[in-house]
Write a protein that holds these residues in place. Structure first.
Motif, PDB file in Angstrom:
ATOM      1  N   ILE A 108       0.889  -1.280  -0.132  1.00  0.00           N
ATOM      2  CA  ILE A 108      -0.121   0.020   0.059  1.00  0.00           C
ATOM      3  C   ILE A 108       0.886   1.165   0.003  1.00  0.00           C
ATOM      4  O   ILE A 108       1.956   1.236   0.884  1.00  0.00           O
ATOM      5  CB  ILE A 108      -1.014  -0.125   1.241  1.00  0.00           C
ATOM      6  CG1 ILE A 108      -1.806  -1.090   1.294  1.00  0.00           C
ATOM      7  CG2 ILE A 108      -1.817   1.452   1.371  1.00  0.00           C
ATOM      8  CD1 ILE A 108      -2.474  -1.352   2.445  1.00  0.00           C
ATOM      9  N   ALA A 109       0.729   2.075  -0.875  1.00  0.00           N
ATOM     10  CA  ALA A 109       1.701   3.386  -1.226  1.00  0.00           C
ATOM     11  C   ALA A 109       2.044   3.958   0.121  1.00  0.00           C
ATOM     12  O   ALA A 109       0.970   4.312   0.632  1.00  0.00           O
ATOM     13  CB  ALA A 109       1.063   4.231  -2.169  1.00  0.00           C
ATOM     14  N   GLY A 110       3.050   4.078   0.493  1.00  0.00           N
ATOM     15  CA  GLY A 110       3.499   4.837   1.650  1.00  0.00           C
ATOM     16  C   GLY A 110       3.305   4.422   3.190  1.00  0.00           C
ATOM     17  O   GLY A 110       3.668   4.842   4.139  1.00  0.00           O
ATOM     18  N   ASP A 111       2.832   3.211   3.106  1.00  0.00           N
ATOM     19  CA  ASP A 111       2.651   2.213   4.380  1.00  0.00           C
ATOM     20  C   ASP A 111       3.484   1.219   4.603  1.00  0.00           C
ATOM     21  O   ASP A 111       3.462   0.363   3.656  1.00  0.00           O
ATOM     22  CB  ASP A 111       1.212   1.954   4.399  1.00  0.00           C
ATOM     23  CG  ASP A 111       0.692   1.498   5.804  1.00  0.00           C
ATOM     24  OD1 ASP A 111       1.463   1.083   6.571  1.00  0.00           O
ATOM     25  OD2 ASP A 111      -0.541   1.239   5.768  1.00  0.00           O
ATOM     26  N   PRO A 112       4.243   1.187   5.604  1.00  0.00           N
ATOM     27  CA  PRO A 112       5.319   0.152   5.683  1.00  0.00           C
ATOM     28  C   PRO A 112       5.040  -0.844   6.547  1.00  0.00           C
ATOM     29  O   PRO A 112       5.596  -1.955   6.769  1.00  0.00           O
ATOM     30  CB  PRO A 112       6.490   1.160   6.307  1.00  0.00           C
ATOM     31  CG  PRO A 112       5.759   2.141   7.269  1.00  0.00           C
ATOM     32  CD  PRO A 112       4.469   2.386   6.253  1.00  0.00           C
ATOM     33  N   HIS A 113       3.521  -0.880   7.192  1.00  0.00           N
ATOM     34  CA  HIS A 113       3.313  -1.744   8.240  1.00  0.00           C
ATOM     35  C   HIS A 113       2.913  -3.197   7.510  1.00  0.00           C
ATOM     36  O   HIS A 113       1.918  -3.628   8.087  1.00  0.00           O
ATOM     37  CB  HIS A 113       2.380  -1.311   9.163  1.00  0.00           C
ATOM     38  CG  HIS A 113       2.499   0.119   9.806  1.00  0.00           C
ATOM     39  ND1 HIS A 113       2.328   1.359   9.108  1.00  0.00           N
ATOM     40  CD2 HIS A 113       3.043   0.394  10.961  1.00  0.00           C
ATOM     41  CE1 HIS A 113       2.621   2.283   9.870  1.00  0.00           C
ATOM     42  NE2 HIS A 113       3.329   1.762  10.975  1.00  0.00           N
ATOM     43  N   THR A 114       3.612  -3.554   6.875  1.00  0.00           N
ATOM     44  CA  THR A 114       3.200  -5.216   6.197  1.00  0.00           C
ATOM     45  C   THR A 114       3.235  -6.156   7.127  1.00  0.00           C
ATOM     46  O   THR A 114       2.342  -6.900   7.047  1.00  0.00           O
ATOM     47  CB  THR A 114       4.418  -5.379   5.084  1.00  0.00           C
ATOM     48  OG1 THR A 114       5.647  -5.247   5.854  1.00  0.00           O
ATOM     49  CG2 THR A 114       4.293  -4.387   3.796  1.00  0.00           C
ATOM     50  N   TRP A 115       3.961  -6.232   8.073  1.00  0.00           N
ATOM     51  CA  TRP A 115       4.288  -7.406   8.780  1.00  0.00           C
ATOM     52  C   TRP A 115       2.934  -7.625   9.806  1.00  0.00           C
ATOM     53  O   TRP A 115       2.472  -8.734  10.200  1.00  0.00           O
ATOM     54  CB  TRP A 115       5.473  -7.209   9.892  1.00  0.00           C
ATOM     55  CG  TRP A 115       5.363  -6.375  10.994  1.00  0.00           C
ATOM     56  CD1 TRP A 115       4.932  -6.317  11.997  1.00  0.00           C
ATOM     57  CD2 TRP A 115       5.686  -4.832  10.639  1.00  0.00           C
ATOM     58  NE1 TRP A 115       4.780  -5.040  12.737  1.00  0.00           N
ATOM     59  CE2 TRP A 115       5.408  -4.201  11.901  1.00  0.00           C
ATOM     60  CE3 TRP A 115       6.147  -4.027   9.684  1.00  0.00           C
ATOM     61  CZ2 TRP A 115       5.713  -2.787  12.095  1.00  0.00           C
ATOM     62  CZ3 TRP A 115       6.256  -2.734   9.651  1.00  0.00           C
ATOM     63  CH2 TRP A 115       6.169  -1.920  10.935  1.00  0.00           C
ATOM     64  N   ILE A 116       2.098  -6.667  10.114  1.00  0.00           N
ATOM     65  CA  ILE A 116       0.808  -6.647  10.794  1.00  0.00           C
ATOM     66  C   ILE A 116      -0.068  -7.428  10.354  1.00  0.00           C
ATOM     67  O   ILE A 116      -0.955  -8.238  11.137  1.00  0.00           O
ATOM     68  CB  ILE A 116       0.373  -5.367  11.271  1.00  0.00           C
ATOM     69  CG1 ILE A 116       1.663  -4.403  12.121  1.00  0.00           C
ATOM     70  CG2 ILE A 116      -0.955  -5.350  11.929  1.00  0.00           C
ATOM     71  CD1 ILE A 116       1.154  -3.209  12.309  1.00  0.00           C
ATOM     72  N   SER A 117      -0.019  -7.913   9.084  1.00  0.00           N
ATOM     73  CA  SER A 117      -0.883  -8.907   8.523  1.00  0.00           C
ATOM     74  C   SER A 117      -0.400 -10.304   8.361  1.00  0.00           C
ATOM     75  O   SER A 117       0.619 -10.505   7.642  1.00  0.00           O
ATOM     76  CB  SER A 117      -1.348  -8.227   7.313  1.00  0.00           C
ATOM     77  OG  SER A 117      -2.137  -9.623   6.373  1.00  0.00           O
ATOM     78  N   PRO A 118      -0.654 -11.153   8.987  1.00  0.00           N
ATOM     79  CA  PRO A 118      -0.141 -12.560   8.711  1.00  0.00           C
ATOM     80  C   PRO A 118       0.076 -13.081   7.249  1.00  0.00           C
ATOM     81  O   PRO A 118       1.035 -13.828   7.218  1.00  0.00           O
ATOM     82  CB  PRO A 118      -1.228 -13.641   9.457  1.00  0.00           C
ATOM     83  CG  PRO A 118      -1.853 -12.655  10.434  1.00  0.00           C
ATOM     84  CD  PRO A 118      -1.824 -11.356   9.885  1.00  0.00           C
TER      85      PRO A 118
END
Length: 280
Positions: A108-118
């Motif tokens: 998602i553009a500009g959003d680094p919080h990838t790991w919070i989704s399994p």
């Protein structure tokens, strides 16, 4: 005479044997807790793994010390989440292989919080395994076996979160916009008090609009984060007559959590239990 000559020769052999036994392993530097855990799960005891960002430190704004930069310079590999999060990694001058775990994710553009989704964590672990297997081909089989065992646990966690898709009420309000991947992957709607950068405070009018959204959606809880300043979220909850519930961005472990044996999976399971209080 020959007997005496054997003594120094044997001494040298003993020293050489000792050096072989205590030879240091290659080292992988990882940036923060999820990257450390994902990498450690893949490599097991074949390679040493160290973490750069200390516990209770905000990863978004962290800058490594000169000593840590030196460690990265000497490392065999650096595993980090993304150039959007650890913005200092690309500028580190090193021969180490840099592995950007989130490059395997539909970002998602500009959003680094990838790991919070399994679901995205699974992709990151697979990518880390693939890249480290290229770096250490002699351990490829071990890495594959280790990753497979860990992925079974992540896939079970993913299946648990998939149950949220069956909920009728799918909206939740969070302290800051860190759960977009989680919301996207499990058909939820996140309303955030602040944006991706938690330090940028919303205006009074923005808070008033959030209160209206809460009332419209019938939300009676605001999710606040552990180890973070929740003043604004608390203010919103109070004005809307709502309570607060804990949710964790799983960026780090406190000393107490580490002592209790918590990890990425256990904290995400706690997040699921917390979300199930409002998403049902």
């Amino acid at each position: 005479m020959k007997k005496w000559l054997l003594i120094p020769i044997l001494s040298v052999l003993v020293l050489l044997t000792g050096c072989q036994k205590t030879a240091s392993k290659p080292q992988i530097m990882t940036t923060f807790e999820p990257m450390y855990e994902f990498t450690k799960a893949v490599v097991g005891d074949k390679v040493d793994v160290a973490m750069i960002v200390p516990a209770n430190q905000e990863v978004h704004d962290y800058e490594p010390s000169a000593k840590q930069v030196a460690q990265m310079t000497d490392a065999s590999a650096i595993v980090y989440n993304s150039n959007d999060l650890e913005k200092w990694v690309p500028s580190v001058k090193t021969y180490a292989t840099k592995i950007e775990a989130a490059s395997a994710v539909d970002q998602i553009a500009g959003d680094p919080h990838t790991w919070i989704s399994p679901k995205q964590a699974i992709k990151e672990v697979k990518y880390i395994q693939e890249e480290l297997s290229k770096k250490f081909p002699e351990y490829k089989t071990d890495f594959a076996k280790n990753a497979e065992a860990y992925l079974i646990k992540l896939e079970a966690l993913d299946a648990q979160f998939d149950t949220l898709k069956n909920a009728k009420q799918k909206t939740f309000i969070t302290q800051h916009e860190a759960f977009s991947y989680l919301a996207r992957d499990y058909d939820l709607k996140e309303i955030a008090v602040t944006g991706i950068d938690p330090d940028i405070e919303p205006s009074a009018s923005a808070l008033a609009n959030l209160k209206k959204e809460m009332e419209k959606a019938g939300l009676k809880s605001v999710y606040v984060e552990e180890n973070a300043n929740s003043k604004i979220a608390d203010t919103l909850a109070k004005s809307a007559g709502a309570d607060t519930l804990l949710i964790n961005t799983v960026e780090s472990l406190s000393d107490a959590q580490r002592k209790a044996g918590d990890d990425y999976i256990s904290l995400m399971q706690e997040n699921l239990k917390s979300l199930q209080k409002t998403i049902k």
